[in-house]
Design a protein around this motif. Sequence first.
Motif: not given
Length: 345
Positions: A149-157, A159-163, A176-179
Amino acid sequence: MKYYLKKGMFWTKKENEIIVYYTNSSLRKGIRSSDNEKLFQLLTILSEPKTYSELVEASPFEKKENLDATLSYLLSKGYIAVQERDSQKVENRVRSFVDSIPNVSYNDYSLSIEKTHICIIGTGTAGSYIPECLIKLGLNRFTLIDPDKVEENNLYAQNFSFRDVGRYKVEVLKHKYENEFKTSNITAIIRQLSNYEDLKRAVALEEIDYLALCADNNTLIIDVLENIFLDFPNIKIIISGYAVFQQHCYLIDRETNASISKEIKQNVSTLNELDEVIVENSGVIFDSLFSAISISKIIFDHVLNINSPQIAKADFLNNRYFIGNEDEYKIYEEYEHRFTGQTVL
């Protein structure tokens, strides 16, 4: 069926010469004809796709045979192309870029990428950006595998955001990409892979053209490389990884597998011989984007058969970047060593 000018080649008319590839000095060439004014008028007409009957009606030439001869010449030189269907606006930039490559047809490219299927194992630092680059080059078939799962420490490296925090990475990217790109066809698999057998159970590998191993799992990578070409000799493997200030990508096929697998094993063995290690993951956006761009360019070149890049390397501290094949890298490495006294990467 419509004829159109490859406008991305950058056409100009100056005095008694028509110049193509004007802004690229290594490709620039001049064209002279018996009537450059009429030739350039025709090029201008072809700036928008036209049927043959529309060209006959708008032709600057008095005789139809002169129009036919000119179209034949422009087609033979690859300056114009035939469009079988009306293109969507979203693909115009890609069409213009591909059409600008000498002796390359966008029509052939579009047929090739329709069948190209990319599987990405690990959608973190490198893997999260690869789909975006490839989708914007027109590719649309992806299988994404990651258990996290996406964690906060992933965000600056990545392709994810806080949401996205708390959601599975592969599901975020699929949504993201299919939409955002309606043509994308993405399969998301939430799964931890331990070895090659796990991979075979998770994916129909006979349908995969390129397998990007972006997971931080050397055991999995080695096991896949030791076994996959026995079952699927035509598949292409791409591995990506980073060290302190350094990033690397390799394209591996059945012929190059032995030497690269040996190098990976040696590196892993060297690390295992260390008594203790203190380290924190230092991969940042440079690693992500360099890998995504390099891997996308490698796949792009192979689909079009215009180059044969196998290696991409970067040193973010010393600003050294390379993409090419093994022989070119040896020359590059020797050049750097000779003039800097340092071993490259």
